[in-house]
Design a protein around this motif. Structure first.
Motif, PDB file in Angstrom:
ATOM      1  N   SER A  90       0.796  -1.199  -0.071  1.00 35.04           N
ATOM      2  CA  SER A  90      -0.073   0.050   0.085  1.00 35.04           C
ATOM      3  C   SER A  90       0.788   1.202  -0.057  1.00 35.04           C
ATOM      4  CB  SER A  90      -1.033  -0.232   0.853  1.00 35.04           C
ATOM      5  OG  SER A  90      -0.841   0.797   2.028  1.00 35.04           O
ATOM      6  N   SER A  93       2.267   2.074  -3.719  1.00 32.73           N
ATOM      7  CA  SER A  93       0.858   2.353  -4.334  1.00 32.73           C
ATOM      8  C   SER A  93       0.844   3.879  -4.047  1.00 32.73           C
ATOM      9  CB  SER A  93      -0.463   1.904  -4.384  1.00 32.73           C
ATOM     10  OG  SER A  93      -0.264   0.499  -4.216  1.00 32.73           O
ATOM     11  N   GLN A  94       1.023   4.220  -2.786  1.00 29.35           N
ATOM     12  CA  GLN A  94       0.859   5.805  -2.297  1.00 29.35           C
ATOM     13  C   GLN A  94       1.990   6.569  -2.833  1.00 29.35           C
ATOM     14  OE1 GLN A  94       0.653   5.930   1.939  1.00 29.35           O
ATOM     15  NE2 GLN A  94       1.090   8.328   1.887  1.00 29.35           N
ATOM     16  N   ARG A  97       1.420   7.051  -6.589  1.00 29.82           N
ATOM     17  CA  ARG A  97       0.488   7.970  -7.160  1.00 29.82           C
ATOM     18  C   ARG A  97       0.775   9.340  -6.578  1.00 29.82           C
ATOM     19  NH1 ARG A  97      -4.416   7.661  -9.084  1.00 29.82           N
ATOM     20  NH2 ARG A  97      -5.957   9.231  -8.152  1.00 29.82           N
ATOM     21  N   MET A  98       1.370   9.461  -5.646  1.00 34.41           N
ATOM     22  CA  MET A  98       1.979  10.964  -5.139  1.00 34.41           C
ATOM     23  C   MET A  98       2.673  11.552  -6.333  1.00 34.41           C
ATOM     24  SD  MET A  98       4.798  11.882  -2.222  1.00 34.41           S
ATOM     25  CE  MET A  98       6.259  11.484  -2.905  1.00 34.41           C
ATOM     26  N   LEU A 110      -1.251  12.861  -0.165  1.00 33.82           N
ATOM     27  CA  LEU A 110      -0.488  11.464  -0.280  1.00 33.82           C
ATOM     28  C   LEU A 110       0.875  11.725   0.398  1.00 33.82           C
ATOM     29  CD1 LEU A 110      -1.458  10.341  -3.741  1.00 33.82           C
ATOM     30  CD2 LEU A 110      -2.251   9.204  -1.671  1.00 33.82           C
ATOM     31  N   ASP A 114       3.105   8.719   6.648  1.00 37.78           N
ATOM     32  CA  ASP A 114       3.344   7.075   6.375  1.00 37.78           C
ATOM     33  C   ASP A 114       4.398   6.835   5.629  1.00 37.78           C
ATOM     34  OD1 ASP A 114       0.881   6.630   7.721  1.00 37.78           O
ATOM     35  OD2 ASP A 114      -0.141   5.940   5.830  1.00 37.78           O
TER      36      ASP A 114
END
Ligand code: ZN
Length: 153
Positions: A90, A93-94, A97-98, A110, A114
């Motif tokens: 995850s 993906s984050q 995508r950011m 994003l 984390d």
């Protein structure tokens, strides 16, 4: 033009990871090893991951390339060590995508804690030619997690 505070922070953190990389080297017994090459810049990267009970119990990288590609690998390793495979996936993906989402507000959202230091690489959005450099380690992680799935490691 003066650099913004964020730009300065970004530069100093990237240079710190580049000059003092975390998790550089090899694992005794990696569960998986992925090698990737970024032809647009010449960066090479080998990522090793050890997996125990569905968790990343060890991670290391070796490579040669520009400051962004190597710093990004160091930041990623720091962030994924100890995570479950699901959480690592995850984050992957984050991060991806950011850097690639069109909407600037979504990208900003994003770039949260984390991702740790890797969130600072949101600055790369201004330099599309370098997105591949920043993404190389995360692409290697993606490939590694894919292999884990396929080979049921
Ligand atoms: Zn590069």
């Amino acid at each position: 033009m003066a650099l913004s505070k964020l730009d300065r922070l970004y530069k100093s953190v990237v240079m710190d990871h580049y000059e003092t990389p975390r998790y550089k080297g090899h694992l005794g017994q990696p569960s998986i090893r992925v090698e990737l090459y970024n032809p647009s810049c010449g960066d090479v990267l080998a990522l090793e991951i050890a997996i125990t009970d569905g968790k990343i119990s060890g991670v290391a990288f070796e490579g040669e390339g520009c400051a962004i590609s190597m710093a990004s690998a160091s930041m990623m390793c720091q962030q994924i060590n100890g995570l479950t495979l699901k959480k690592a996936s995850s984050l992957q993906s984050q991060f991806s995508r950011m850097l690639t989402v069109e909407d600037e507000k979504e990208a900003q959202a994003l770039a949260n804690e984390d991702l740790g230091d890797a969130a600072l690489l949101i600055g790369i959005r201004k330099f599309p030619a370098r997105v591949k450099c920043a993404s190389l380690a995360w692409q290697a992680l993606y490939n590694a997690l894919d292999k884990v799935e396929l080979e049921k490691i």
